[in-house]
Design a protein around this motif. Structure first.
Motif, PDB file in Angstrom:
ATOM      1  N   LEU A 114       0.814  -1.213   0.000  1.00 57.04           N
ATOM      2  CA  LEU A 114       0.000   0.000   0.000  1.00 57.04           C
ATOM      3  C   LEU A 114       0.852   1.270   0.000  1.00 57.04           C
ATOM      4  CD1 LEU A 114      -2.905  -0.849   2.493  1.00 57.04           C
ATOM      5  CD2 LEU A 114      -2.949  -0.840   0.002  1.00 57.04           C
ATOM      6  N   PRO A 115       0.726   2.091  -1.036  1.00 59.38           N
ATOM      7  CA  PRO A 115       1.319   3.419  -0.982  1.00 59.38           C
ATOM      8  C   PRO A 115       0.558   4.275   0.037  1.00 59.38           C
ATOM      9  CG  PRO A 115       0.653   2.794  -3.223  1.00 59.38           C
ATOM     10  CD  PRO A 115       0.018   1.835  -2.285  1.00 59.38           C
ATOM     11  N   PRO A 116       1.134   5.314   0.575  1.00 58.52           N
ATOM     12  CA  PRO A 116       2.438   5.881   0.216  1.00 58.52           C
ATOM     13  C   PRO A 116       3.620   5.246   0.947  1.00 58.52           C
ATOM     14  CG  PRO A 116       1.368   7.273   1.822  1.00 58.52           C
ATOM     15  CD  PRO A 116       0.378   6.185   1.492  1.00 58.52           C
ATOM     16  N   GLY A 117       3.378   4.569   2.049  1.00 62.32           N
ATOM     17  CA  GLY A 117       4.491   4.066   2.839  1.00 62.32           C
ATOM     18  C   GLY A 117       5.077   2.781   2.326  1.00 62.32           C
ATOM     19  N   GLY A 118       4.363   2.111   1.415  1.00 62.10           N
ATOM     20  CA  GLY A 118       4.859   0.848   0.902  1.00 62.10           C
ATOM     21  C   GLY A 118       4.727  -0.295   1.888  1.00 62.10           C
ATOM     22  N   ASN A 139      -2.543   2.320   9.251  1.00 60.06           N
ATOM     23  CA  ASN A 139      -1.582   1.432   9.898  1.00 60.06           C
ATOM     24  C   ASN A 139      -0.711   0.650   8.918  1.00 60.06           C
ATOM     25  OD1 ASN A 139      -2.289   2.017  12.588  1.00 60.06           O
ATOM     26  ND2 ASN A 139      -4.119   0.729  12.399  1.00 60.06           N
ATOM     27  N   ILE A 140      -1.217   0.377   7.728  1.00 61.24           N
ATOM     28  CA  ILE A 140      -0.423  -0.380   6.753  1.00 61.24           C
ATOM     29  C   ILE A 140       0.189   0.555   5.715  1.00 61.24           C
ATOM     30  CG2 ILE A 140      -0.457  -2.215   5.025  1.00 61.24           C
ATOM     31  CD1 ILE A 140      -2.785  -3.478   6.582  1.00 61.24           C
ATOM     32  N   ALA A 141      -0.603   1.472   5.196  1.00 60.02           N
ATOM     33  CA  ALA A 141      -0.075   2.417   4.206  1.00 60.02           C
ATOM     34  C   ALA A 141       0.753   3.514   4.859  1.00 60.02           C
ATOM     35  CB  ALA A 141      -1.218   3.033   3.413  1.00 60.02           C
ATOM     36  N   GLY A 142       0.596   3.700   6.162  1.00 61.96           N
ATOM     37  CA  GLY A 142       1.370   4.733   6.859  1.00 61.96           C
ATOM     38  C   GLY A 142       0.810   6.129   6.704  1.00 61.96           C
ATOM     39  N   ALA A 143      -0.445   6.229   6.273  1.00 62.35           N
ATOM     40  CA  ALA A 143      -1.034   7.549   6.001  1.00 62.35           C
ATOM     41  C   ALA A 143      -1.654   8.117   7.282  1.00 62.35           C
ATOM     42  CB  ALA A 143      -2.081   7.439   4.900  1.00 62.35           C
ATOM     43  N   GLU A 176       1.945  13.137   9.213  1.00 57.10           N
ATOM     44  CA  GLU A 176       3.115  12.368   8.772  1.00 57.10           C
ATOM     45  C   GLU A 176       3.017  12.243   7.258  1.00 57.10           C
ATOM     46  OE1 GLU A 176       3.611   8.823  11.195  1.00 57.10           O
ATOM     47  OE2 GLU A 176       2.811   9.869  12.935  1.00 57.10           O
ATOM     48  N   LEU A 177       2.779  11.036   6.723  1.00 55.04           N
ATOM     49  CA  LEU A 177       2.669  10.918   5.267  1.00 55.04           C
ATOM     50  C   LEU A 177       1.367  11.523   4.753  1.00 55.04           C
ATOM     51  CD1 LEU A 177       4.129   7.350   4.577  1.00 55.04           C
ATOM     52  CD2 LEU A 177       5.243   9.569   4.379  1.00 55.04           C
ATOM     53  N   ASP A 178       0.324  11.526   5.560  1.00 53.78           N
ATOM     54  CA  ASP A 178      -0.941  12.141   5.154  1.00 53.78           C
ATOM     55  C   ASP A 178      -0.866  13.633   5.458  1.00 53.78           C
ATOM     56  OD1 ASP A 178      -3.479  13.029   4.716  1.00 53.78           O
ATOM     57  OD2 ASP A 178      -4.472  11.567   6.012  1.00 53.78           O
ATOM     58  N   ALA A 179      -0.757  14.430   4.404  1.00 55.30           N
ATOM     59  CA  ALA A 179      -0.556  15.872   4.577  1.00 55.30           C
ATOM     60  C   ALA A 179      -1.859  16.654   4.524  1.00 55.30           C
ATOM     61  CB  ALA A 179       0.400  16.383   3.498  1.00 55.30           C
ATOM     62  N   THR A 180      -2.987  15.987   4.672  1.00 58.56           N
ATOM     63  CA  THR A 180      -4.269  16.669   4.513  1.00 58.56           C
ATOM     64  C   THR A 180      -4.373  17.893   5.424  1.00 58.56           C
ATOM     65  OG1 THR A 180      -6.670  16.386   4.560  1.00 58.56           O
ATOM     66  CG2 THR A 180      -5.409  15.162   6.213  1.00 58.56           C
ATOM     67  N   THR A 181      -4.888  18.962   4.869  1.00 62.40           N
ATOM     68  CA  THR A 181      -5.036  20.198   5.629  1.00 62.40           C
ATOM     69  C   THR A 181      -6.207  20.103   6.603  1.00 62.40           C
ATOM     70  OG1 THR A 181      -4.176  21.437   3.748  1.00 62.40           O
ATOM     71  CG2 THR A 181      -5.333  22.694   5.437  1.00 62.40           C
ATOM     72  N   LEU A 182      -7.362  19.671   6.105  1.00 66.62           N
ATOM     73  CA  LEU A 182      -8.556  19.631   6.947  1.00 66.62           C
ATOM     74  C   LEU A 182      -9.125  18.218   7.095  1.00 66.62           C
ATOM     75  CD1 LEU A 182     -10.401  22.812   5.622  1.00 66.62           C
ATOM     76  CD2 LEU A 182      -9.560  22.471   7.942  1.00 66.62           C
ATOM     77  N   VAL A 228       0.114  -2.964  12.232  1.00 66.30           N
ATOM     78  CA  VAL A 228       0.984  -1.972  11.606  1.00 66.30           C
ATOM     79  C   VAL A 228       2.024  -2.653  10.729  1.00 66.30           C
ATOM     80  CG1 VAL A 228       2.649  -0.124  12.049  1.00 66.30           C
ATOM     81  CG2 VAL A 228       0.640  -0.382  13.524  1.00 66.30           C
ATOM     82  N   ALA A 229       2.259  -2.077   9.554  1.00 68.42           N
ATOM     83  CA  ALA A 229       3.318  -2.546   8.663  1.00 68.42           C
ATOM     84  C   ALA A 229       4.486  -1.575   8.710  1.00 68.42           C
ATOM     85  CB  ALA A 229       2.792  -2.651   7.231  1.00 68.42           C
ATOM     86  N   ASP A 230       5.679  -2.107   8.505  1.00 69.52           N
ATOM     87  CA  ASP A 230       6.834  -1.222   8.347  1.00 69.52           C
ATOM     88  C   ASP A 230       6.654  -0.426   7.067  1.00 69.52           C
ATOM     89  OD1 ASP A 230       8.042  -2.179  10.615  1.00 69.52           O
ATOM     90  OD2 ASP A 230       9.133  -3.744   9.547  1.00 69.52           O
ATOM     91  N   THR A 231       6.991   0.835   7.126  1.00 64.99           N
ATOM     92  CA  THR A 231       6.902   1.666   5.927  1.00 64.99           C
ATOM     93  C   THR A 231       8.259   2.270   5.641  1.00 64.99           C
ATOM     94  OG1 THR A 231       6.154   3.507   7.298  1.00 64.99           O
ATOM     95  CG2 THR A 231       4.460   2.192   6.208  1.00 64.99           C
ATOM     96  N   HIS A 232       8.398   2.755   4.396  1.00 62.27           N
ATOM     97  CA  HIS A 232       9.666   3.379   4.026  1.00 62.27           C
ATOM     98  C   HIS A 232       9.911   4.590   4.922  1.00 62.27           C
ATOM     99  CE1 HIS A 232       9.301   0.778   0.718  1.00 62.27           C
ATOM    100  NE2 HIS A 232       8.534   1.544  -0.036  1.00 62.27           N
ATOM    101  N   ALA A 233      11.174   4.862   5.172  1.00 66.08           N
ATOM    102  CA  ALA A 233      11.509   6.053   5.941  1.00 66.08           C
ATOM    103  C   ALA A 233      11.064   7.298   5.186  1.00 66.08           C
ATOM    104  CB  ALA A 233      13.019   6.110   6.175  1.00 66.08           C
ATOM    105  N   THR A 234      10.540   8.267   5.908  1.00 70.00           N
ATOM    106  CA  THR A 234      10.112   9.506   5.269  1.00 70.00           C
ATOM    107  C   THR A 234      11.307  10.343   4.850  1.00 70.00           C
ATOM    108  OG1 THR A 234       8.177   9.471   6.692  1.00 70.00           O
ATOM    109  CG2 THR A 234       8.648  11.537   5.559  1.00 70.00           C
ATOM    110  N   TRP A 235      12.336  10.320   5.671  1.00 75.75           N
ATOM    111  CA  TRP A 235      13.523  11.127   5.374  1.00 75.75           C
ATOM    112  C   TRP A 235      14.687  10.192   5.082  1.00 75.75           C
ATOM    113  CZ3 TRP A 235      12.109  15.908   4.707  1.00 75.75           C
ATOM    114  CH2 TRP A 235      10.999  16.385   5.406  1.00 75.75           C
ATOM    115  N   ARG A 236      15.442  10.529   4.095  1.00 68.98           N
ATOM    116  CA  ARG A 236      16.582   9.695   3.723  1.00 68.98           C
ATOM    117  C   ARG A 236      17.847  10.541   3.672  1.00 68.98           C
ATOM    118  NH1 ARG A 236      12.492   8.402   0.041  1.00 68.98           N
ATOM    119  NH2 ARG A 236      11.488   6.427   0.550  1.00 68.98           N
ATOM    120  N   VAL A 237      18.965   9.889   3.897  1.00 67.61           N
ATOM    121  CA  VAL A 237      20.242  10.580   3.798  1.00 67.61           C
ATOM    122  C   VAL A 237      20.578  10.762   2.322  1.00 67.61           C
ATOM    123  CG1 VAL A 237      22.701  10.440   4.346  1.00 67.61           C
ATOM    124  CG2 VAL A 237      20.995   9.565   5.970  1.00 67.61           C
ATOM    125  N   ALA A 238      20.963  11.965   1.967  1.00 69.81           N
ATOM    126  CA  ALA A 238      21.288  12.242   0.562  1.00 69.81           C
ATOM    127  C   ALA A 238      22.535  11.454   0.146  1.00 69.81           C
ATOM    128  CB  ALA A 238      21.536  13.738   0.376  1.00 69.81           C
TER     129      ALA A 238
END
Lengths: 341, 104
Positions: free
Chosen positions: A52-56, A148-152, A156-162, B15-25
């Motif tokens: 699941l995107p965005p977190g993969g 919990n799975i997509a990480g939204a 954090e990854l979910d940038a929703t304003t409202l 919960v699943a592990d997700t990619h790191a949001t920030w990465r080292v360039a």
């Protein structure tokens, strides 16, 4: 009994502290509850059904089941939740965009076919609201999977304003006596098959038209209500959903109109002046905006859909009332997947 | 997300592990060695074509500063496929540098 209650309270609190919930209490996903949710799939618990995107995050059957337990689903709902997760993971749905956007949109889930009736989903009074366990918890399970799975997670990854209240749960089925085939049948499934459709959707906007009982009057009011600046539809001209009440559907269908006829009417009447779109809404957000905004003459009327087929017509709701819910979108496409039972 | 309390350890994690949001360039090369520069549209909504507009500007600016540079437009990975680090490593073999348009 008292000890069990205290344990459950502790587990619920632990779920909060772990960041697993949507803000409402959850059913703690104990091993026995998760195994019961998996049922005959328990031996396949580790199977990855989607990424699941965005977190993969990998959506294993076990993780999806844990989220379904937390949402309050019965095991009989689980095939619907699994199909919904697969639909969200389809690249055509663009979950990466939907679940990270600053916009408010959220996955809306429509369940069609025999399973919607078998598990007692509500396509009648209050279909888009509270009160039915299947509607409420299936929609909530999908939202929890996104979290919990997509990480939204918001901030954090979910940038929703409202955001909007559909991020708790946003799920319905169609009225059992709609005059037209269900959406899944429109998309090639047989009536005896079950399917889910996910749509990146804003909150519903309820339009009343009880003045004149003819298709043109009903749809003229709806067309005027959707032809407004400030929606993503006005600029991206993507899918637009209507949830017609049975009254509106009856008025329109009794005059021989099909869903395609509704789409053509809306395409021709839900339009905005090009000059009005300029310097409003998404105009100027980036220099590579749609060319037609600048190329059209100021008084040229621009349909808010790029074709009549962009209109998705469904029927749901109670037996009295001339209402239609308009549901704007993020600009992408809805995706329909079979429910394997 | 904290999942390590004694109570949550008794529960099945949703919960699943997700990619790191920030990465080292990645380390910068001392000079571009003749390989092309990849221009990657990674905007969340590619249908809007906004990423292409950003890359137009990047190509124009870099091309003005370094007229010998060659550019290639590269599609972003479809869906969530390979982890970003693996994708970046494969790109590093083919391109001198990546310019990525990312955002919403």
């Amino acid at each position: 009994v008292r000890v069990e209650v205290e344990d459950t309270d502790t587990e619920i609190q632990a779920c909060y502290e772990a960041g697993w919930t949507d803000g409402l209490p959850v059913i703690p996903p104990t091993r026995s509850r998760v195994d019961a949710m998996l049922g005959r799939l328990v031996s396949e618990a580790a199977d990855v059904i989607a990424v699941l995107p965005p977190g993969g995050g990998e959506a294993t059957l076990e993780r999806v089941a844990a989220n379904a337990v937390m949402a309050g689903c019965l095991p009989s709902y689980f095939p619907v939740v699994v199909a919904a997760v697969r639909a969200v993971a389809d690249p055509e749905f663009n979950a990466e965009g939907l679940l990270t956007t600053v916009h408010s949109a959220s996955p809306l889930l429509l369940v069609n076919g025999p399973i919607s009736r078998a598990i007692g989903m509500n396509g009648e009074a209050g279909a888009l609201g509270a009160g039915n366990r299947a509607n409420a918890t299936i929609g909530r399970a999908l939202q929890l999977c996104c979290r919990n799975i997509a990480g939204a997670r918001p901030g954090e990854l979910d940038a929703t304003t409202l955001a909007h209240p559909g991020k708790y749960s946003y799920c319905f089925t169609e009225h059992p006596h709609s005059p037209w085939p269900e959406l899944a049948v429109d998309r090639g499934f047989r009536p005896e098959e079950s399917a889910v459709t996910v749509y990146g959707a804003d909150a519903p906007l309820c339009i009343v038209e009880m003045g004149r009982p003819d298709p043109e009057s009903v749809l003229t009011t709806i067309a005027a209500a959707v032809a407004i600046p400030g929606t993503y539809n006005a600029y991206f001209r993507g899918e637009l959903w209507l949830v017609l009440s049975p009254d509106h559907a009856e008025i329109i269908s009794s005059h021989g109109w099909s869903k395609a006829d509704i789409g053509r009417f809306m395409f021709e009447h839900a339009q905005l002046r090009a000059g009005f779109l300029r310097n409003r809404g998404l105009y100027g957000y980036h220099r590579n905006q749609p060319a037609w905004v600048d190329e059209a003459e100021p008084d040229e009327m621009i349909p808010i859909m790029d074709s009549p087929e962009r209109l998705v017509v469904t029927v749901s709701g109670g037996g009295f009332g001339g209402y239609t819910a308009v549901i704007f979108g993020l600009g992408g496409f809805s995706v329909t997947k079979r429910v394997d039972t | 997300v904290r999942s390590g309390s004694p109570t949550t350890r008794r529960l099945v994690s949703p919960v699943a592990d997700t990619h790191a949001t920030w990465r080292v360039a990645a380390a910068r090369p001392p000079a571009l060695d003749g390989r092309p520069v990849a221009l990657v549209d990674a905007m969340q909504n590619p249908r809007g074509l906004w990423g292409q507009g950003i890359l137009d500007t990047a190509e124009q600016t870099l091309g003005t500063a370094c007229p010998s540079l060659k550019f290639e437009r590269v599609d972003r990975p479809v869906g969530s496929g390979a982890p970003a680090e693996i994708w970046a490593a494969s790109m590093a073999d083919r391109y001198a540098a990546l310019v990525i348009a990312a955002g919403d």
